[in-house]
Design a protein around this motif. Structure first.
Motif, PDB file in Angstrom:
ATOM      1  N   SER A  64      -4.275  22.203  29.640  1.00 42.49           N
ATOM      2  CA  SER A  64      -5.566  22.444  30.264  1.00 42.49           C
ATOM      3  C   SER A  64      -6.094  21.156  30.888  1.00 42.49           C
ATOM      4  N   PRO A  65      -6.777  21.253  32.043  1.00 44.46           N
ATOM      5  CA  PRO A  65      -7.296  20.052  32.699  1.00 44.46           C
ATOM      6  C   PRO A  65      -8.201  19.261  31.766  1.00 44.46           C
ATOM      7  N   LEU A 113     -13.850  18.983  33.830  1.00 43.45           N
ATOM      8  CA  LEU A 113     -14.349  19.986  34.766  1.00 43.45           C
ATOM      9  C   LEU A 113     -14.049  19.552  36.198  1.00 43.45           C
ATOM     10  N   ALA A 151     -10.522  20.300  36.991  1.00 41.05           N
ATOM     11  CA  ALA A 151     -10.328  21.744  37.141  1.00 41.05           C
ATOM     12  C   ALA A 151     -10.882  22.227  38.470  1.00 41.05           C
ATOM     13  N   ARG A 152     -12.030  21.715  38.847  1.00 44.43           N
ATOM     14  CA  ARG A 152     -12.630  22.105  40.126  1.00 44.43           C
ATOM     15  C   ARG A 152     -11.732  21.716  41.295  1.00 44.43           C
ATOM     16  N   LEU A 175      -8.476  21.499  41.245  1.00 44.02           N
ATOM     17  CA  LEU A 175      -7.358  22.449  41.250  1.00 44.02           C
ATOM     18  C   LEU A 175      -7.765  23.783  41.862  1.00 44.02           C
ATOM     19  N   LEU A 215      -6.775  29.363  35.011  1.00 45.64           N
ATOM     20  CA  LEU A 215      -7.601  28.354  34.346  1.00 45.64           C
ATOM     21  C   LEU A 215      -8.193  28.922  33.059  1.00 45.64           C
ATOM     22  N   GLU A 224      -5.789  29.026  30.073  1.00 43.49           N
ATOM     23  CA  GLU A 224      -5.573  27.764  29.379  1.00 43.49           C
ATOM     24  C   GLU A 224      -6.580  27.596  28.236  1.00 43.49           C
ATOM     25  N   TYR A 225      -7.823  27.990  28.479  1.00 42.66           N
ATOM     26  CA  TYR A 225      -8.856  27.820  27.458  1.00 42.66           C
ATOM     27  C   TYR A 225      -8.819  28.930  26.422  1.00 42.66           C
ATOM     28  N   ILE A 283     -15.442  28.136  36.237  1.00 42.40           N
ATOM     29  CA  ILE A 283     -15.352  27.176  35.133  1.00 42.40           C
ATOM     30  C   ILE A 283     -15.706  27.865  33.808  1.00 42.40           C
ATOM     31  N   LEU A 288     -14.800  23.915  29.259  1.00 45.97           N
ATOM     32  CA  LEU A 288     -14.960  22.775  30.154  1.00 45.97           C
ATOM     33  C   LEU A 288     -16.376  22.221  30.147  1.00 45.97           C
ATOM     34  N   ASP A 342     -18.541  15.044  35.113  1.00 52.88           N
ATOM     35  CA  ASP A 342     -18.804  16.439  34.768  1.00 52.88           C
ATOM     36  C   ASP A 342     -20.280  16.652  34.443  1.00 52.88           C
TER      37      ASP A 342
END
Length: 450
Positions: A3-4, A7, A10-11, A13, A24, A27-28, A73, A162, A216
């Motif tokens: 997982s990234p 945040l 991730a954003r 990506l 995404l 992953e969480y 997110i 995130l 973040d």
């Protein structure tokens, strides 16, 4: 994939279409499935609904040229923040089975951003001092995660989201952030709406977020802050979005006072090492003597909080008092005895100290203290002391907690607290970004999240 880390990552990506909202989210979900049995951060999980929303966002993303700040997110919200159609019980038997028919303002904003709500995180009863939930520290299950935003901080420490929303009336954002090795911005009182959030102390409550980086924190602040016609505390404050930048042209002031004498030496050493790192990078660091009365300000905060808690719960306490945990029953009973004169005296102390404290900011742009007395205490029967957060919450000042290392005694995280004048969150973001650009404490993962 892992997982990234943040945040912001991730954003990026999502913006490049390198990952879909569903990928995404998954992953969480995996992180939750791995860590939640130990950490117990969630009061309610709504993963099926989150998956359905993410699939809809998979379709929507192809139609968007620019994504909202928090599009796709995954996040969590403390269980005193109302969520339409989702149980909100505030950790109390008083609200057992309660399902709100309207979202809090912050949840409405996040829905508009297409952020994905994973569920509701645990809290002490009505975000007060007693009755901790079964949540454990992300780094060591034998230690508290802090409180009252217990689940929000632990979920972040264990990399289950995130960002997560928390609240602070005494130290309930700052302290749990330090205990779980995450970053947290508590903005100036009134910068983020409290409408739809069960109050603890109306003149003290702050809504804020736990994140994995200062960048973040700025993104979440920019999404959530601003005037809300239903919350008078927000009406007259300017909307000032934070920019994402790194900057060192500030003077940092180490706040000196006997009030901090109880600080654990490992925590002080970690803070001083962080300041040495900044000094070596060109930041000016000076000692600043605190205005007289830190302890008095903290006592005034306690009187204010206890009176406001008692006022809010007075009618329920009269008719259904047995439903409150005994510790909260005692707190309310004592609060009902506070006279109008005592309450007004506490406000006088608050106002006088706010003016006195302004002098400290003529000597330094940002003030620095340890976030907590030390690392997270052993056991989960208590959430640790907010003593180093109380005066600044009482004054409504913005603060930022940064991870700055681990105790050599128990390998638990340690935090540093930065404090700025009212409405000067940008200073905190500037200095925090500068520090995290050349350190990686904020990226460390506990064993449960690896």
């Amino acid at each position: 994939m892992t997982s990234p880390d943040t945040l912001t990552a991730a954003r990026a990506l999502l913006e490049s279409r390198s990952i879909s909202p569903s990928e995404l989210l998954q992953e969480y979900v995996r992180n939750i499935e791995a860590a939640e049995p130990q950490v117990k951060a969630w009061k309610v999980l709504r993963l099926d609904e989150a998956r359905e929303q993410a699939r809809a966002l998979d379709r929507k993303i192809s139609t968007l040229q620019q994504l909202p700040l928090l599009f796709g997110i995954p996040y969590g919200a403390k269980d005193i923040i109302c969520t339409q159609g989702i149980p909100t019980e505030a950790g109390s038997r008083v609200l057992q089975g309660h399902i709100p028919d309207e979202d809090a303002t912050v949840i409405k904003i996040l829905k508009g951003q297409d952020a994905v709500l994973l569920g509701k995180t645990t809290t002490t009863e009505f975000a007060n001092l007693g009755n901790p939930p079964p949540t454990t520290n992300a780094w060591n299950a034998g230690h508290t995660p802090g409180g009252s935003s217990s689940g929000s901080a632990a979920a972040m420490g264990a990399r289950m989201a995130l960002f997560t929303l928390g609240t602070q009336t005494a130290g309930s954002i700052s302290r749990p952030a330090a205990f779980n090795g995450v970053t947290a911005l508590k903005a100036t009182f009134g910068r983020i709406s409290k409408t739809g959030v069960y109050p603890c102390g109306r003149s003290l409550d702050h809504v804020g977020a736990f994140t994995h980086s200062v960048e973040d924190s700025a993104l979440v602040f920019n999404a959530l802050s601003g005037p809300d016609p239903t919350d008078e505390a927000t009406r007259y404050l300017p909307y000032q979005p934070l920019s994402i930048r790194s900057h060192k042209d500030y003077t940092l002031g180490i706040l000196e006072d006997a009030y901090f004498a109880a600080a654990d030496q490992a925590g002080v050493a970690a803070m001083m090492q962080a300041l040495d790192h900044l000094r070596a990078s060109g930041v000016r660091v000076v000692p600043v003597k605190a205005p007289r009365g830190l302890a008095e300000s903290a006592r005034a905060q306690h009187v204010t909080m206890q009176a406001e808690v008692a006022s809010y719960h007075a009618e329920t306490f009269k008719t259904r008092g047995e439903l409150f945990d005994p510790s909260l029953q005692a707190f309310i009973a004592e609060g009902l005895k506070i006279s109008a004169d005592q309450y007004l005296q506490a406000q006088s102390v608050r106002n006088d100290y706010r003016m006195a404290f302004a002098q400290a900011f003529t000597e330094a742009d940002i003030l620095v203290t340890p976030t907590a007395l030390g690392t997270a205490p052993a056991g989960i029967g208590a959430t640790g002391s907010p003593v180093f957060n109380l005066p600044f919450t009482n004054l409504g000042l913005p603060t930022l907690t940064l991870p700055v290392g681990f105790s050599p005694e128990n390998a638990l995280p340690l935090g540093m607290q930065l404090i700025a004048p009212h409405l000067q969150e940008q200073r905190l973001i500037d200095m925090g970004c500068f520090y995290q650009a050349s350190t990686d404490w904020h990226l460390q993962r506990p064993p449960v999240a690896r």
